[in-house]
Design a protein around this motif. Structure first.
Motif, PDB file in Angstrom:
ATOM      1  N   ASP A   1      31.429  38.264  41.547  1.00  0.00           N
ATOM      2  CA  ASP A   1      32.143  37.671  40.344  1.00  0.00           C
ATOM      3  C   ASP A   1      33.295  36.883  40.971  1.00  0.00           C
ATOM      4  O   ASP A   1      33.335  35.838  40.362  1.00  0.00           O
ATOM      5  CB  ASP A   1      32.490  39.010  39.285  1.00  0.00           C
ATOM      6  N   ALA A   2      34.129  37.185  41.868  1.00  0.00           N
ATOM      7  CA  ALA A   2      35.157  36.316  42.060  1.00  0.00           C
ATOM      8  C   ALA A   2      34.563  35.108  42.956  1.00  0.00           C
ATOM      9  O   ALA A   2      35.059  34.236  42.549  1.00  0.00           O
ATOM     10  CB  ALA A   2      36.015  37.228  43.228  1.00  0.00           C
ATOM     11  N   MET A   3      33.428  35.424  43.570  1.00  0.00           N
ATOM     12  CA  MET A   3      32.916  34.074  44.472  1.00  0.00           C
ATOM     13  C   MET A   3      32.376  33.128  43.310  1.00  0.00           C
ATOM     14  O   MET A   3      32.361  32.013  43.786  1.00  0.00           O
ATOM     15  CB  MET A   3      31.881  34.731  45.330  1.00  0.00           C
ATOM     16  N   ARG A   4      31.760  33.642  42.235  1.00  0.00           N
ATOM     17  CA  ARG A   4      31.053  32.991  41.371  1.00  0.00           C
ATOM     18  C   ARG A   4      32.234  31.983  40.674  1.00  0.00           C
ATOM     19  O   ARG A   4      31.949  30.716  40.675  1.00  0.00           O
ATOM     20  CB  ARG A   4      30.403  33.664  40.148  1.00  0.00           C
ATOM     21  N   GLU A   5      33.397  32.428  40.297  1.00  0.00           N
ATOM     22  CA  GLU A   5      34.431  31.689  39.923  1.00  0.00           C
ATOM     23  C   GLU A   5      35.144  30.888  40.841  1.00  0.00           C
ATOM     24  O   GLU A   5      35.328  29.580  40.649  1.00  0.00           O
ATOM     25  CB  GLU A   5      35.655  32.545  39.262  1.00  0.00           C
ATOM     26  N   LEU A   6      35.214  31.318  42.217  1.00  0.00           N
ATOM     27  CA  LEU A   6      35.649  30.423  43.250  1.00  0.00           C
ATOM     28  C   LEU A   6      34.640  29.209  43.472  1.00  0.00           C
ATOM     29  O   LEU A   6      35.186  28.212  43.850  1.00  0.00           O
ATOM     30  CB  LEU A   6      35.607  31.065  44.563  1.00  0.00           C
ATOM     31  N   GLY A   7      33.368  29.464  43.460  1.00  0.00           N
ATOM     32  CA  GLY A   7      32.493  28.260  43.475  1.00  0.00           C
ATOM     33  C   GLY A   7      32.455  27.343  42.387  1.00  0.00           C
ATOM     34  O   GLY A   7      32.507  26.187  42.694  1.00  0.00           O
ATOM     35  N   GLU A   8      32.748  27.768  41.140  1.00  0.00           N
ATOM     36  CA  GLU A   8      32.824  26.965  40.095  1.00  0.00           C
ATOM     37  C   GLU A   8      34.242  26.027  40.249  1.00  0.00           C
ATOM     38  O   GLU A   8      34.290  24.741  40.166  1.00  0.00           O
ATOM     39  CB  GLU A   8      33.074  27.558  38.612  1.00  0.00           C
TER      40      GLU A   8
ATOM     41  N   TYR B   1      35.076  50.677  45.220  1.00  0.00           N
ATOM     42  CA  TYR B   1      36.165  49.597  45.051  1.00  0.00           C
ATOM     43  C   TYR B   1      36.674  49.646  43.708  1.00  0.00           C
ATOM     44  O   TYR B   1      36.065  49.665  42.800  1.00  0.00           O
ATOM     45  CB  TYR B   1      35.830  48.305  45.363  1.00  0.00           C
ATOM     46  N   CYS B   2      38.119  49.753  43.497  1.00  0.00           N
ATOM     47  CA  CYS B   2      38.872  49.520  42.193  1.00  0.00           C
ATOM     48  C   CYS B   2      38.175  48.185  41.449  1.00  0.00           C
ATOM     49  O   CYS B   2      38.198  48.159  40.294  1.00  0.00           O
ATOM     50  CB  CYS B   2      40.133  49.366  42.456  1.00  0.00           C
ATOM     51  N   THR B   3      37.920  47.099  42.269  1.00  0.00           N
ATOM     52  CA  THR B   3      37.406  46.021  41.586  1.00  0.00           C
ATOM     53  C   THR B   3      35.995  46.273  40.868  1.00  0.00           C
ATOM     54  O   THR B   3      35.553  45.981  39.883  1.00  0.00           O
ATOM     55  CB  THR B   3      37.292  44.946  42.649  1.00  0.00           C
ATOM     56  N   ASN B   4      35.275  47.026  41.824  1.00  0.00           N
ATOM     57  CA  ASN B   4      33.713  47.364  41.245  1.00  0.00           C
ATOM     58  C   ASN B   4      33.926  48.581  39.836  1.00  0.00           C
ATOM     59  O   ASN B   4      33.271  48.566  39.117  1.00  0.00           O
ATOM     60  CB  ASN B   4      33.007  48.329  42.333  1.00  0.00           C
ATOM     61  N   ALA B   5      35.211  49.199  40.034  1.00  0.00           N
ATOM     62  CA  ALA B   5      35.409  50.301  38.764  1.00  0.00           C
ATOM     63  C   ALA B   5      35.578  49.350  37.756  1.00  0.00           C
ATOM     64  O   ALA B   5      35.197  49.969  36.485  1.00  0.00           O
ATOM     65  CB  ALA B   5      36.601  51.062  39.282  1.00  0.00           C
ATOM     66  N   ALA B   6      36.334  48.283  37.877  1.00  0.00           N
ATOM     67  CA  ALA B   6      36.689  47.657  36.563  1.00  0.00           C
ATOM     68  C   ALA B   6      35.231  47.154  35.913  1.00  0.00           C
ATOM     69  O   ALA B   6      35.038  47.122  34.777  1.00  0.00           O
ATOM     70  CB  ALA B   6      37.475  46.439  36.772  1.00  0.00           C
ATOM     71  N   GLY B   7      34.348  46.440  36.694  1.00  0.00           N
ATOM     72  CA  GLY B   7      33.337  46.064  36.200  1.00  0.00           C
ATOM     73  C   GLY B   7      32.200  47.267  35.537  1.00  0.00           C
ATOM     74  O   GLY B   7      31.544  46.965  34.605  1.00  0.00           O
TER      75      GLY B   7
ATOM     76  N   GLN C   1      43.535  32.104  45.772  1.00  0.00           N
ATOM     77  CA  GLN C   1      44.217  33.503  45.742  1.00  0.00           C
ATOM     78  C   GLN C   1      44.320  33.926  44.367  1.00  0.00           C
ATOM     79  O   GLN C   1      44.125  35.001  43.811  1.00  0.00           O
ATOM     80  CB  GLN C   1      45.442  33.457  46.434  1.00  0.00           C
ATOM     81  N   ALA C   2      44.730  32.903  43.239  1.00  0.00           N
ATOM     82  CA  ALA C   2      44.965  33.107  42.002  1.00  0.00           C
ATOM     83  C   ALA C   2      43.759  33.755  41.270  1.00  0.00           C
ATOM     84  O   ALA C   2      43.520  34.919  40.560  1.00  0.00           O
ATOM     85  CB  ALA C   2      45.410  31.934  41.043  1.00  0.00           C
ATOM     86  N   ILE C   3      42.375  33.365  41.647  1.00  0.00           N
ATOM     87  CA  ILE C   3      41.256  33.656  41.262  1.00  0.00           C
ATOM     88  C   ILE C   3      40.936  35.209  41.556  1.00  0.00           C
ATOM     89  O   ILE C   3      40.608  35.892  40.945  1.00  0.00           O
ATOM     90  CB  ILE C   3      40.249  32.642  41.676  1.00  0.00           C
ATOM     91  N   LEU C   4      41.080  35.364  42.837  1.00  0.00           N
ATOM     92  CA  LEU C   4      40.964  36.521  43.579  1.00  0.00           C
ATOM     93  C   LEU C   4      41.895  37.642  42.791  1.00  0.00           C
ATOM     94  O   LEU C   4      41.319  38.772  42.616  1.00  0.00           O
ATOM     95  CB  LEU C   4      41.274  36.646  44.988  1.00  0.00           C
ATOM     96  N   ARG C   5      43.002  37.139  42.567  1.00  0.00           N
ATOM     97  CA  ARG C   5      43.841  38.265  41.759  1.00  0.00           C
ATOM     98  C   ARG C   5      43.304  38.630  40.398  1.00  0.00           C
ATOM     99  O   ARG C   5      43.355  39.697  39.845  1.00  0.00           O
ATOM    100  CB  ARG C   5      45.257  37.845  41.642  1.00  0.00           C
ATOM    101  N   ARG C   6      42.735  37.591  39.828  1.00  0.00           N
ATOM    102  CA  ARG C   6      42.419  37.833  38.480  1.00  0.00           C
ATOM    103  C   ARG C   6      41.132  38.810  38.322  1.00  0.00           C
ATOM    104  O   ARG C   6      40.798  39.367  37.613  1.00  0.00           O
ATOM    105  CB  ARG C   6      41.962  36.691  37.778  1.00  0.00           C
ATOM    106  N   HIS C   7      40.445  38.905  39.518  1.00  0.00           N
ATOM    107  CA  HIS C   7      39.176  39.824  39.786  1.00  0.00           C
ATOM    108  C   HIS C   7      39.735  41.342  40.191  1.00  0.00           C
ATOM    109  O   HIS C   7      38.925  41.901  40.750  1.00  0.00           O
ATOM    110  CB  HIS C   7      38.261  39.132  40.687  1.00  0.00           C
ATOM    111  N   GLY C   8      41.020  41.364  40.345  1.00  0.00           N
ATOM    112  CA  GLY C   8      41.581  42.537  40.817  1.00  0.00           C
ATOM    113  C   GLY C   8      41.693  42.885  42.313  1.00  0.00           C
ATOM    114  O   GLY C   8      42.306  44.006  42.811  1.00  0.00           O
ATOM    115  N   PHE C   9      41.714  41.925  42.860  1.00  0.00           N
ATOM    116  CA  PHE C   9      42.007  42.072  44.495  1.00  0.00           C
ATOM    117  C   PHE C   9      43.600  41.562  44.569  1.00  0.00           C
ATOM    118  O   PHE C   9      44.031  40.842  43.751  1.00  0.00           O
ATOM    119  CB  PHE C   9      41.350  40.777  45.007  1.00  0.00           C
ATOM    120  N   ASN C  10      44.175  42.021  45.725  1.00  0.00           N
ATOM    121  CA  ASN C  10      45.464  41.934  45.966  1.00  0.00           C
ATOM    122  C   ASN C  10      45.927  41.638  47.538  1.00  0.00           C
ATOM    123  O   ASN C  10      44.917  41.382  48.106  1.00  0.00           O
ATOM    124  CB  ASN C  10      46.408  43.258  45.345  1.00  0.00           C
TER     125      ASN C  10
END
Length: 261
Positions: A37-44, A199-205, A252-261
């Motif tokens: 999901d994060a890479m999709r937004e990064l790609g856009e 992963y906590c990011t997968n948990a959110a999804g 980095q802002a996009i990654l943080r929106r997807h739960g990465f830190n």
């Protein structure tokens, strides 16, 4: 002379178009499934910024690393473990290895389990509790989960052997097919698990798909922070620019929106 001059002029005009076409060729990206999901937004965002697209393949980082080592061509590799990118950089298959994101482990469970931080290990060790995990070696999420088992063993001797014996490896051996539901979701939909370490990011999804489930972040003294690595293939200028974009403020802002830190 006029024909020659016109031909030369036509060749000169063709150069910018060819250069533009090369610049807009999609970047070949191999990335960990947890980055989908994060890479999709990064790609856009990258497409708007640089005008180029991304042809992405997602899967377990260990398997993707093996494919690169086996000769698969790639512009950028983004792994859920920096160890994989460092190993490829040491083999000169990546120009460099950079840590670009961090993730933690969470436990997703059914409400009936009544999971809490104070009783986490005790509850997960119950013989009746079906505990799902990813697959170690092929998927870093599985490796991190096994490290959590070792951490639990330090506090409660014997826990590692019991966890290892009961763990149901329901993901990580292969990547989900395009359009297929994530294994974390189907594990609960098909009543195959009472709890799933991910992963906590997968948990959110997973919680987004099944809001009735509960999510508990594993406490710090037991948790395992995962360092994600990224690198471009030697000589891939577009790949290096994309890596720089991911490492920059916008990425980095996009990654943080997807739960990465």
């Amino acid at each position: 002379m006029k024909k020659i001059a016109l031909a030369a002029f036509g060749f000169a005009c063709a150069l910018p178009a060819a250069a533009q076409q090369t610049q807009e060729a999609p970047i070949t990206l191999l990335a960990a499934g947890s980055l989908r999901d994060a890479m999709r937004e990064l790609g856009e965002a990258w497409r708007k910024d640089a005008g180029g697209g991304i042809a992405a393949t997602y899967g377990p980082s260990g398997k993707l690393r093996q494919e690169i080592e086996g000769g698969r061509k790639v512009d950028v590799f983004a792994s859920a473990s920096v160890e994989h990118t460092e190993a490829l950089a040491a083999q000169k298959l990546l120009a460099r290895s950079l840590t670009f994101a961090y993730n933690d482990l969470c436990v997703v469970s059914t409400p009936a389990l009544g999971l809490s931080e104070a009783t986490l290990v005790e509850t997960l060790l119950r013989p009746s509790v079906r505990l799902a995990t990813s697959t170690p070696v092929s998927d870093p999420m599985g490796d991190y989960t096994w490290q959590f088992f070792r951490n639990a063993d330090k506090a409660q001797p014997g826990a590692f052997a019991r966890f290892e014996a009961k763990a149901l490896k329901l993901s990580g051996a292969s990547a989900p097919a395009p359009g297929e539901k994530l294994p974390y979701v189907t594990a609960f939909e098909e009543n195959k698990a009472d709890a799933y370490i991910m992963y906590c990011t997968n948990a959110a999804g997973t919680l987004h798909a099944l809001p009735q489930l509960k999510v508990l972040r594993i406490p710090d003294h037991l948790n395992v922070r995962s360092a994600y690595g990224i690198g471009a293939a030697p000589g891939s200028r577009a790949g290096e620019r994309f890596v720089d974009f991911v490492m920059g403020p916008a990425g980095q802002a996009i990654l943080r929106r997807h739960g990465f830190n």
